[in-house]
Design a protein around this motif. Structure first.
Motif, PDB file in Angstrom:
ATOM      1  N   GLY A 158       0.675  -1.101  -0.074  1.00  0.00           N
ATOM      2  CA  GLY A 158      -0.031  -0.024   0.083  1.00  0.00           C
ATOM      3  C   GLY A 158       0.710   1.264  -0.047  1.00  0.00           C
ATOM      4  N   SER A 159       2.268   1.151  -0.038  1.00  0.00           N
ATOM      5  CA  SER A 159       2.901   2.444  -0.100  1.00  0.00           C
ATOM      6  C   SER A 159       3.321   2.921  -1.267  1.00  0.00           C
ATOM      7  CB  SER A 159       4.549   1.968   0.758  1.00  0.00           C
ATOM      8  OG  SER A 159       5.079   0.866  -0.136  1.00  0.00           O
ATOM      9  N   THR A 160       4.041   3.965  -1.417  1.00  0.00           N
ATOM     10  CA  THR A 160       4.652   4.657  -2.363  1.00  0.00           C
ATOM     11  C   THR A 160       6.063   4.261  -2.432  1.00  0.00           C
ATOM     12  OG1 THR A 160       3.323   6.669  -2.126  1.00  0.00           O
ATOM     13  CG2 THR A 160       5.499   6.807  -3.530  1.00  0.00           C
ATOM     14  N   VAL A 161       6.616   3.595  -3.480  1.00  0.00           N
ATOM     15  CA  VAL A 161       7.867   2.873  -3.584  1.00  0.00           C
ATOM     16  C   VAL A 161       8.757   3.884  -4.262  1.00  0.00           C
ATOM     17  CG1 VAL A 161       8.916   1.018  -4.869  1.00  0.00           C
ATOM     18  CG2 VAL A 161       6.568   0.359  -3.490  1.00  0.00           C
ATOM     19  N   LYS A 162      10.020   3.576  -3.711  1.00  0.00           N
ATOM     20  CA  LYS A 162      10.943   4.464  -4.121  1.00  0.00           C
ATOM     21  C   LYS A 162      12.274   3.272  -4.524  1.00  0.00           C
ATOM     22  CE  LYS A 162      13.467   8.704  -3.584  1.00  0.00           C
ATOM     23  NZ  LYS A 162      13.571  10.056  -2.691  1.00  0.00           N
ATOM     24  N   ASN A 163      12.846   3.310  -5.767  1.00  0.00           N
ATOM     25  CA  ASN A 163      13.994   2.748  -5.954  1.00  0.00           C
ATOM     26  C   ASN A 163      15.369   3.163  -6.037  1.00  0.00           C
ATOM     27  OD1 ASN A 163      12.457   0.225  -6.276  1.00  0.00           O
ATOM     28  ND2 ASN A 163      11.764   0.962  -8.368  1.00  0.00           N
ATOM     29  N   GLU A 164      16.184   2.813  -5.152  1.00  0.00           N
ATOM     30  CA  GLU A 164      17.491   3.405  -5.312  1.00  0.00           C
ATOM     31  C   GLU A 164      18.576   2.330  -5.893  1.00  0.00           C
ATOM     32  OE1 GLU A 164      17.898   6.331  -4.435  1.00  0.00           O
ATOM     33  OE2 GLU A 164      16.429   7.058  -3.083  1.00  0.00           O
ATOM     34  N   THR A 165      19.542   2.945  -6.666  1.00  0.00           N
ATOM     35  CA  THR A 165      20.468   2.218  -7.375  1.00  0.00           C
ATOM     36  C   THR A 165      21.421   1.413  -6.118  1.00  0.00           C
ATOM     37  OG1 THR A 165      20.813   3.580  -9.376  1.00  0.00           O
ATOM     38  CG2 THR A 165      22.509   2.298  -8.649  1.00  0.00           C
ATOM     39  N   SER A 166      21.847   2.317  -5.194  1.00  0.00           N
ATOM     40  CA  SER A 166      22.422   1.718  -4.099  1.00  0.00           C
ATOM     41  C   SER A 166      22.434   2.742  -2.834  1.00  0.00           C
ATOM     42  CB  SER A 166      23.911   1.597  -4.293  1.00  0.00           C
ATOM     43  OG  SER A 166      24.738   2.798  -4.682  1.00  0.00           O
ATOM     44  N   LEU A 167      22.489   2.301  -1.756  1.00  0.00           N
ATOM     45  CA  LEU A 167      22.760   2.907  -0.441  1.00  0.00           C
ATOM     46  C   LEU A 167      23.940   2.614   0.133  1.00  0.00           C
ATOM     47  CD1 LEU A 167      19.112   2.179   1.194  1.00  0.00           C
ATOM     48  CD2 LEU A 167      19.713   3.962  -0.011  1.00  0.00           C
ATOM     49  N   THR A 168      24.606   3.666   0.570  1.00  0.00           N
ATOM     50  CA  THR A 168      26.153   3.647   1.395  1.00  0.00           C
ATOM     51  C   THR A 168      25.933   4.418   2.605  1.00  0.00           C
ATOM     52  OG1 THR A 168      26.913   5.566   0.079  1.00  0.00           O
ATOM     53  CG2 THR A 168      26.793   3.370  -0.959  1.00  0.00           C
ATOM     54  N   SER A 169      27.097   4.136   3.349  1.00  0.00           N
ATOM     55  CA  SER A 169      27.170   5.167   4.682  1.00  0.00           C
ATOM     56  C   SER A 169      27.338   6.686   4.221  1.00  0.00           C
ATOM     57  CB  SER A 169      28.491   4.707   5.153  1.00  0.00           C
ATOM     58  OG  SER A 169      29.603   4.656   4.644  1.00  0.00           O
ATOM     59  N   GLU A 170      27.813   6.777   2.844  1.00  0.00           N
ATOM     60  CA  GLU A 170      27.785   8.449   2.643  1.00  0.00           C
ATOM     61  C   GLU A 170      26.559   8.873   2.037  1.00  0.00           C
ATOM     62  OE1 GLU A 170      29.832   5.698   1.445  1.00  0.00           O
ATOM     63  OE2 GLU A 170      31.561   6.469   2.960  1.00  0.00           O
ATOM     64  N   ASN A 171      25.639   7.906   1.536  1.00  0.00           N
ATOM     65  CA  ASN A 171      24.544   8.839   1.039  1.00  0.00           C
ATOM     66  C   ASN A 171      23.147   8.373   1.950  1.00  0.00           C
ATOM     67  OD1 ASN A 171      23.383   6.029   0.301  1.00  0.00           O
ATOM     68  ND2 ASN A 171      23.869   6.567  -1.832  1.00  0.00           N
ATOM     69  N   ILE A 172      23.345   7.548   2.889  1.00  0.00           N
ATOM     70  CA  ILE A 172      22.115   7.075   3.507  1.00  0.00           C
ATOM     71  C   ILE A 172      21.335   8.144   4.356  1.00  0.00           C
ATOM     72  CG2 ILE A 172      23.380   6.591   5.847  1.00  0.00           C
ATOM     73  CD1 ILE A 172      20.374   4.751   4.191  1.00  0.00           C
ATOM     74  N   TYR A 173      21.842   9.145   4.852  1.00  0.00           N
ATOM     75  CA  TYR A 173      21.399  10.494   5.566  1.00  0.00           C
ATOM     76  C   TYR A 173      20.516  11.109   4.400  1.00  0.00           C
ATOM     77  CZ  TYR A 173      20.590  14.297   8.424  1.00  0.00           C
ATOM     78  OH  TYR A 173      19.969  15.370   9.190  1.00  0.00           O
ATOM     79  N   ASP A 174      21.163  11.246   3.438  1.00  0.00           N
ATOM     80  CA  ASP A 174      20.757  11.986   2.557  1.00  0.00           C
ATOM     81  C   ASP A 174      19.343  11.466   1.822  1.00  0.00           C
ATOM     82  OD1 ASP A 174      22.610  14.261   2.336  1.00  0.00           O
ATOM     83  OD2 ASP A 174      23.916  13.244   0.688  1.00  0.00           O
ATOM     84  N   LYS A 175      19.355  10.162   1.760  1.00  0.00           N
ATOM     85  CA  LYS A 175      18.054   9.243   1.269  1.00  0.00           C
ATOM     86  C   LYS A 175      17.009   9.478   2.176  1.00  0.00           C
ATOM     87  CE  LYS A 175      20.253   8.244  -2.439  1.00  0.00           C
ATOM     88  NZ  LYS A 175      19.823   8.901  -4.018  1.00  0.00           N
ATOM     89  N   ILE A 176      17.485   9.467   3.718  1.00  0.00           N
ATOM     90  CA  ILE A 176      16.359   9.589   4.581  1.00  0.00           C
ATOM     91  C   ILE A 176      15.809  10.945   4.485  1.00  0.00           C
ATOM     92  CG2 ILE A 176      15.866   9.493   7.154  1.00  0.00           C
ATOM     93  CD1 ILE A 176      18.320   7.217   7.054  1.00  0.00           C
ATOM     94  N   VAL A 177      16.592  12.055   4.663  1.00  0.00           N
ATOM     95  CA  VAL A 177      16.114  13.278   4.389  1.00  0.00           C
ATOM     96  C   VAL A 177      15.262  13.402   3.269  1.00  0.00           C
ATOM     97  CG1 VAL A 177      17.032  15.808   3.981  1.00  0.00           C
ATOM     98  CG2 VAL A 177      18.085  14.400   5.619  1.00  0.00           C
ATOM     99  N   ASP A 178      15.424  12.832   2.125  1.00  0.00           N
ATOM    100  CA  ASP A 178      14.614  12.907   0.979  1.00  0.00           C
ATOM    101  C   ASP A 178      13.315  12.382   1.358  1.00  0.00           C
ATOM    102  OD1 ASP A 178      16.506  14.012  -0.622  1.00  0.00           O
ATOM    103  OD2 ASP A 178      17.268  12.155  -1.638  1.00  0.00           O
ATOM    104  N   LEU A 179      13.217  11.201   2.110  1.00  0.00           N
ATOM    105  CA  LEU A 179      12.160  10.636   2.605  1.00  0.00           C
ATOM    106  C   LEU A 179      11.214  11.689   3.360  1.00  0.00           C
ATOM    107  CD1 LEU A 179      13.052   7.031   3.725  1.00  0.00           C
ATOM    108  CD2 LEU A 179      11.583   7.588   1.577  1.00  0.00           C
TER     109      LEU A 179
END
Length: 363
Positions: free
Chosen positions: A125-146
């Protein structure tokens, strides 16, 4: 006396369920519904807009508006039972410590299954977001995007937003010491939710789920409902009259429950390296629907209706063959369909979910 025992046993199991759940009531799901799950369905309030505010005229007052809360029917689609024989004891002489041990185990097992079922419904039932990869360098940015996406949809930022994080993603978050705050530094209120900390305003809850390529789910408990109730209270059943068991009894009981996402943009699933995009349309035969997968198959597609467990990367998938846009399947409104992308060896590469609406089934 027997009724009191049933109530006591059921309460013990419920207490264990609530303690063992990762997707807890009040943290991931709300319990805002009307009616009894034992009846087979409940009514849940759905309101996407807030109360309107307008100017007040001191001379003429203000015209009253009308609320637009609607109620949806949520079918109770899960019916689970406890039935374990305790051989060597009749119903009046089972030791209390033995009963407590089996009830504790039943509660844990039920909670684990309820988490699995609830997680599948959240993803579907969610809105899905696909990421190519998650790393320790980009994880915070991806969470901020959410966080930003949820802010734009006016999802309340009242301290109740959660982030269900799978172990590999949790490892990345833990390495971000500049942004991740441990629960022990946030007080008892956070610890009691089961959260291990906070990041970007989200309560971080570690969740060991096997869904293929799933990294995390962000949401708010206001927008997903769980209904649960024992249809047959837990009790000790004397089996002497069975014609087979002598001097034996069993712990028995039935629990019914269901989950529903109320607003897709309020629940966001992140997959890395990706997932399938599944849509549905009414088939050409009554009672049928047709699923379409946006991506090309690695080898082939298979599907399951209302899967008991989520598909895991690398597992051999025992589903039904699916030709995207062609295969007609039997499903009822509100059921979740899982589609797996399989390699040449029939092993799972990716997975996608869809909650079928009544309009997507041929009348």
């Amino acid at each position: 006396m027997a009724h009191e025992a049933q109530e006591r046993y059921s309460n013990l199991v419920l207490a264990k369920v609530r303690k063992s759940l990762v997707l807890k009531d009040g943290v991931v799901f709300n319990n805002d519904y009307e009616g009894s799950p034992k009846a087979g369905a409940v009514k849940i309030p759905v309101r996407d807009t807030e109360v309107a505010v307008s100017d007040y005229d001191k001379a003429n007052g203000i015209t009253a508006g009308t609320g637009n809360t609607t109620y949806e029917t949520m079918p109770i689609d899960k019916d689970k039972a406890v039935n374990e024989i305790i051989d060597g004891y009749d119903s009046q002489s089972v030791p209390d410590n033995l009963v407590a041990d089996r009830l504790d185990s039943a509660g844990y097992s039920l909670a684990k299954q309820m988490d699995t079922d609830g997680g599948i419904v959240l993803i579907a039932g969610s809105t899905v977001k696909n990421e190519t990869s998650l790393t320790s360098e980009n994880i915070y940015d991806k969470i901020v995007d959410l966080k930003t996406d949820m802010d734009k949809e006016n999802i309340p930022n009242d301290g109740k937003r959660y982030l269900l994080v799978l172990p590999d993603t949790m490892a990345l978050i833990l390495k971000d010491k500049d942004h991740f705050v441990k629960a022990s530094d946030l007080g008892d209120a956070v610890v009691q939710t089961g959260a291990v900390g906070k990041i970007a305003g989200f309560l971080v809850i570690e969740w060991n789920d096997n869904t293929a390529n799933l990294a995390m789910i962000a949401g708010h408990p206001r927008f997903a409902t769980r209904a649960q109730e024992f249809s047959v209270p837990v009790h000790i059943q004397d089996l002497s009259g069975s014609g087979k068991y002598i001097g034996a009894s069993a712990v028995q009981g039935r629990d019914v429950y269901a989950h529903k996402v109320l607003r897709s943009v309020a629940i966001r699933s992140v997959f890395a390296p990706g997932s399938l995009t599944v849509s549905a349309a009414a088939g050409s035969t009554a009672g049928k629907t047709v699923l379409t997968v946006a991506e090309a198959a690695t080898g082939s597609f298979k599907y399951k209706v209302a899967p008991a467990v989520a598909a895991k990367v690398g597992d051999v998938y025992e589903g039904t063959e699916l030709t995207s846009g062609t295969t007609q399947i039997s499903v009822t409104a509100g059921q979740v369909v899982e589609v797996a992308d399989l390699d040449s060896n029939g092993k799972v590469v990716k997975v996608g979910y869809h909650t079928v609406a009544a309009t997507e089934i041929k009348k």
